[in-house]
Design a protein around this motif. Structure first.
Motif, short mmCIF file in Angstrom:
data_model
loop_
_atom_site.label_atom_id
_atom_site.label_comp_id
_atom_site.label_asym_id
_atom_site.label_seq_id
_atom_site.Cartn_x
_atom_site.Cartn_y
_atom_site.Cartn_z
N TYR A 1 -2.46 7.24 10.41
CA TYR A 1 -2.11 7.17 8.94
C TYR A 1 -1.13 8.68 8.44
CZ TYR A 1 -4.95 3.35 8.42
OH TYR A 1 -4.99 2.26 8.83
N VAL A 2 -1.44 9.90 8.98
CA VAL A 2 -1.25 11.11 8.29
C VAL A 2 -0.06 10.97 9.17
CG1 VAL A 2 -1.70 13.46 8.87
CG2 VAL A 2 -3.61 12.34 8.22
N SER B 1 0.84 -0.96 0.00
CA SER B 1 -0.10 -0.34 0.03
C SER B 1 1.21 1.01 0.24
CB SER B 1 -0.34 0.39 1.16
OG SER B 1 -0.83 0.87 1.98
N ARG B 2 0.09 2.68 -0.28
CA ARG B 2 0.89 3.44 -0.96
C ARG B 2 1.34 4.29 0.21
NH1 ARG B 2 -1.63 6.79 -6.04
NH2 ARG B 2 -3.49 5.92 -4.42
N ILE B 3 0.26 4.20 1.57
CA ILE B 3 0.42 4.12 2.95
C ILE B 3 1.78 3.93 2.82
CG2 ILE B 3 -0.81 4.67 5.64
CD1 ILE B 3 -3.56 4.76 4.04
N LEU B 4 2.30 2.59 2.88
CA LEU B 4 3.18 1.87 4.15
C LEU B 4 3.88 2.11 3.72
CD1 LEU B 4 1.63 -1.27 4.74
CD2 LEU B 4 2.29 -0.60 6.45
N GLU B 5 4.32 2.95 1.90
CA GLU B 5 5.63 2.88 1.48
C GLU B 5 5.76 3.89 1.53
OE1 GLU B 5 4.16 3.12 -2.93
OE2 GLU B 5 4.00 1.30 -2.89
N LYS B 6 4.99 4.61 2.08
CA LYS B 6 5.49 6.45 2.58
C LYS B 6 6.14 5.96 4.08
CE LYS B 6 4.27 9.64 0.43
NZ LYS B 6 4.28 11.13 0.04
N GLU C 1 -7.12 3.02 -1.28
CA GLU C 1 -6.76 4.04 -1.95
C GLU C 1 -7.88 5.06 -1.57
OE1 GLU C 1 -6.45 6.71 -5.01
OE2 GLU C 1 -5.31 4.70 -4.47
N ASN C 2 -8.98 4.24 -1.04
CA ASN C 2 -9.68 6.15 0.24
C ASN C 2 -9.00 6.04 1.37
OD1 ASN C 2 -12.38 3.48 -0.44
ND2 ASN C 2 -12.21 5.07 -1.28
N LEU C 3 -8.16 5.04 1.52
CA LEU C 3 -7.87 5.54 2.87
C LEU C 3 -5.73 5.98 2.73
CD1 LEU C 3 -7.34 2.12 5.42
CD2 LEU C 3 -8.92 4.40 5.26
N PHE C 4 -5.94 6.19 1.04
CA PHE C 4 -4.12 6.98 0.98
C PHE C 4 -4.49 8.45 0.62
CE2 PHE C 4 -2.04 8.48 -2.46
CZ PHE C 4 -0.66 8.95 -1.79
N VAL D 1 -7.81 10.22 1.52
CA VAL D 1 -8.06 11.10 2.26
C VAL D 1 -6.80 11.43 3.45
CG1 VAL D 1 -8.55 9.54 4.19
CG2 VAL D 1 -9.76 11.54 4.07
N SER D 2 -5.85 10.57 3.18
CA SER D 2 -4.99 11.41 4.18
C SER D 2 -3.61 12.03 3.66
CB SER D 2 -3.84 9.34 4.63
OG SER D 2 -4.69 8.78 5.33
N SER D 3 -3.17 11.62 2.32
CA SER D 3 -3.12 12.12 1.48
C SER D 3 -2.74 14.08 1.18
CB SER D 3 -1.70 11.97 0.54
OG SER D 3 -3.09 11.68 -0.57
N SER D 4 -4.37 14.10 1.27
CA SER D 4 -4.83 15.04 0.87
C SER D 4 -4.39 16.16 2.08
CB SER D 4 -6.36 15.47 0.30
OG SER D 4 -6.56 14.47 -0.76
N LEU D 5 -5.13 14.93 3.23
CA LEU D 5 -5.06 15.81 4.30
C LEU D 5 -3.24 16.42 5.05
CD1 LEU D 5 -6.69 13.62 7.50
CD2 LEU D 5 -7.63 16.74 6.89
N ILE D 6 -2.28 16.00 4.43
CA ILE D 6 -1.16 16.59 3.89
C ILE D 6 -0.68 17.65 2.91
CG2 ILE D 6 1.13 16.00 3.74
CD1 ILE D 6 0.43 13.23 4.71
N SER D 7 -1.59 17.91 2.05
CA SER D 7 -1.54 19.12 1.68
C SER D 7 -1.80 20.04 1.85
CB SER D 7 -1.83 18.95 0.14
OG SER D 7 -1.43 17.41 0.16
N ALA D 8 -3.29 19.85 2.54
CA ALA D 8 -4.19 20.91 2.74
C ALA D 8 -3.53 21.90 4.20
CB ALA D 8 -5.45 20.59 3.52
N LEU D 9 -3.07 21.29 4.89
CA LEU D 9 -2.68 22.00 6.49
C LEU D 9 -1.30 22.12 5.86
CD1 LEU D 9 -2.83 18.42 8.90
CD2 LEU D 9 -4.28 20.12 7.82
N ASN D 10 -0.15 21.78 5.34
CA ASN D 10 0.81 22.49 5.51
C ASN D 10 1.21 23.60 6.71
OD1 ASN D 10 2.75 23.45 4.01
ND2 ASN D 10 2.15 25.56 3.30
N VAL D 11 0.94 22.78 7.96
CA VAL D 11 1.49 23.55 9.32
C VAL D 11 2.40 22.01 9.79
CG1 VAL D 11 0.76 23.15 11.87
CG2 VAL D 11 -1.09 23.57 9.49
N ASP D 12 3.03 22.95 10.65
CA ASP D 12 4.83 22.33 11.27
C ASP D 12 4.26 21.53 12.35
OD1 ASP D 12 7.73 22.00 11.36
OD2 ASP D 12 7.70 23.51 12.55
N VAL D 13 4.40 20.23 11.82
CA VAL D 13 3.32 19.49 13.10
C VAL D 13 4.70 18.07 13.02
CG1 VAL D 13 1.92 17.60 14.17
CG2 VAL D 13 1.47 19.66 13.01
#
Length: 491
Positions: free
Chosen positions: A200-201, A2-7, A163-166, A168-180
């Motif tokens: 995941y995120v 999975s692409r989540i695990l690849e990251k 694919e569903n989980l990846f 939404v997770s990747s879109s959240l990462i793109s939207a946040l753009n916050v140093d966490v």
């Protein structure tokens, strides 16, 4: 893979000694796991799961590092997993197991069933084998099944793909753009939102997620809150990000009012689960709490819209994430396109636009505004359509933390069911001054039983509106008046 695990595996190569997970372990009490160790343990547990030969896992346990490891290992082994909230009733859990054709139970099951066939132990959690009867209703490519409690209390299983989980997770990462750097898990990981944002995120970002049992951070079950434990957790772990319900946001506001230092580490606080009055969001920001309201659906793998530091409007639940489109039907219902789940168990989705069941608006700037549930809408005898959630959330501005339920179906005016509260009449008058005349509360039904009427709520605390409306109508007709109730007419 999975692409989540690849990251995650990429971070294990690039920053192998960085801490991925820190928190409670059933084996050791407290543990820290590096990214390199995380990958090794995922691989080992995945092999265990494959050797057990199960086709679907039911995971029922309190939050722990082991919970996250089993969830990720199931993804690696490509075995569907069903996270089950510990606060679901036995009847609900039996329904979930049957509907999902679960054949491996992992976690805290002995209190529910008399199980003797323990076949293994993973992360100090016992593993039991079940012999699923009948044919499975799981849809092809299902990797996770999340159950919503629903307003009737009967859970409905949503089949999600990797694919569903990846997405939404990747879109959240793109939207946040916050140093966490540090995320603190507060909600149960069996909740899809925290499953995504708490595991995941952070791990896709290569940062640290802190995972402790609910009682350690102040939240037990679906609604039992300990403000002292919550405050201690904030002081100890100094998280950069949190995911909160509106009730927990109100608690955080009180904590920061008493000691502003608790807001200093925070970079992003997501708030979801119910509508939040704009005044409350503004109050949070005035205290330095970076709170941002969002909106999501299990049927779209959780988050579909979110306010962010770069794009925010209080009173809205934000703009759609990059993979989502939203429009409003003629009757005011929100329709969503993009990242639809595979479907419900046995019922694949085939529609282009998903009917959300929520009433809402999309303004000229693209922000989504939720008005309430379509089926909860009150229609007064004058033909006015009113969402009770709107008034109930606005009431929190004037009576923070007060339990209040709005009723009035087919009545000339609205009533509010409330618990005894000092100066409640004055507070409701203040609330009414902010509302249009047709939405004003004209009578108060004060009851000592609001918190104990379990048949009024689903297992996760959502009000059963039809049951409450029937009770209120009987009371107003004089059929339910007794010493535990007081009726006050407001002018």
């Amino acid at each position: 893979m999975s692409r989540i695990l690849e990251k995650i595996y990429h971070h294990a190569k690039m920053t192998p000694e960085h801490i991925a997970l820190r928190g409670y372990s059933r084996n050791h009490g407290s543990t820290s796991i590096t990214y390199s160790d995380l990958v090794r343990r995922i691989e080992r547990i995945a092999a265990q799961l494959q050797n057990l030969g199960g086709h679907c896992i039911g995971l029922r346990a309190e939050n722990s590092v082991g919970w996250a490891l089993i969830d990720l290992a199931a993804m690696r082994a490509e075995i569907p997993i069903v996270p089950i909230p510990t606060f679901f009733s036995n009847k609900q859990v039996e329904h979930i197991i049957s509907e999902s054709s679960v054949d491996l139970l992992i976690g805290e099951w002995q209190e529910m069933f008399e199980l003797e066939d323990q076949v293994s132990q993973i992360e100090a959690l016992p593993v039991y084998r079940l012999y699923a009867a009948g044919t499975t209703s799981r849809l092809p490519n299902t990797i996770k099944i999340t159950f919503t409690s629903g307003s009737t209390g009967t859970p409905k299983g949503v089949c999600l793909s990797e694919e569903n989980l990846f997405r939404v997770s990747s879109s959240l990462i793109s939207a946040l753009n916050v140093d966490v750097k540090r995320h603190l898990v507060l909600l149960p990981l069996s909740t899809l939102l925290e499953n995504i944002t708490g595991i995941y995120v952070p791990l896709m970002l290569g940062v640290t997620s802190f995972i402790f049992q609910g009682e350690h951070v102040g939240l037990t079950g679906s609604s039992q809150f300990d403000p002292q434990a919550f405050t201690k957790a904030l002081a100890t772990y100094q998280p950069n990000s949190l995911v909160l319900t509106p009730a927990l946001l109100m608690a955080l506001i009180q904590v920061v009012k008493a000691n502003p230092i608790f807001a200093e580490s925070l970079r992003f606080v997501a708030v979801g689960g119910a509508r939040v009055a704009p005044e409350i969001m503004a109050a949070a920001h005035a205290l330095g709490i970076p709170a941002y309201e969002g909106y999501g659906l299990s049927e779209c793998a959780s988050v579909v819209a979110l306010n962010t530091p770069n794009k925010v409007k209080h009173g809205s639940c934000g703009a759609p994430l990059e993979h989502i489109e939203i429009k409003v039907a003629d009757d005011g219902e929100l329709l969503v396109k993009g990242n639809q789940a595979l479907g419900y168990l046995g019922h694949p989705f085939d529609q282009e636009w998903l009917e959300t069941g929520d009433l809402g608006q999309v303004d000229e700037q693209g922000f989504v505004h939720i008005l309430g549930r379509k089926k909860n809408q009150i229609i007064t005898s004058y033909g006015r359509n009113i969402s009770p959630e709107w008034i109930e959330s606005q009431a929190q501005v004037f009576v923070p933390g007060l339990k209040l339920l709005v009723v009035g179906e087919a009545q000339t005016s609205l009533s509010a069911i409330v618990e005894p509260f000092d100066n409640i009449v004055e507070h409701i008058h203040e609330l009414n001054a902010t509302l249009p005349d047709y939405a004003c509360i004209k009578r108060l039904i004060i009851t000592n039983n609001l918190g104990t009427c379990s048949h009024w709520y689903t297992e996760n605390g959502r009000p059963k509106r039809d049951v409450i409306e029937i009770w209120a109508n009987q009371l107003l007709l004089g059929e339910e008046i007794d010493s535990s109730h007081q009726l006050i007419e407001l002018k």
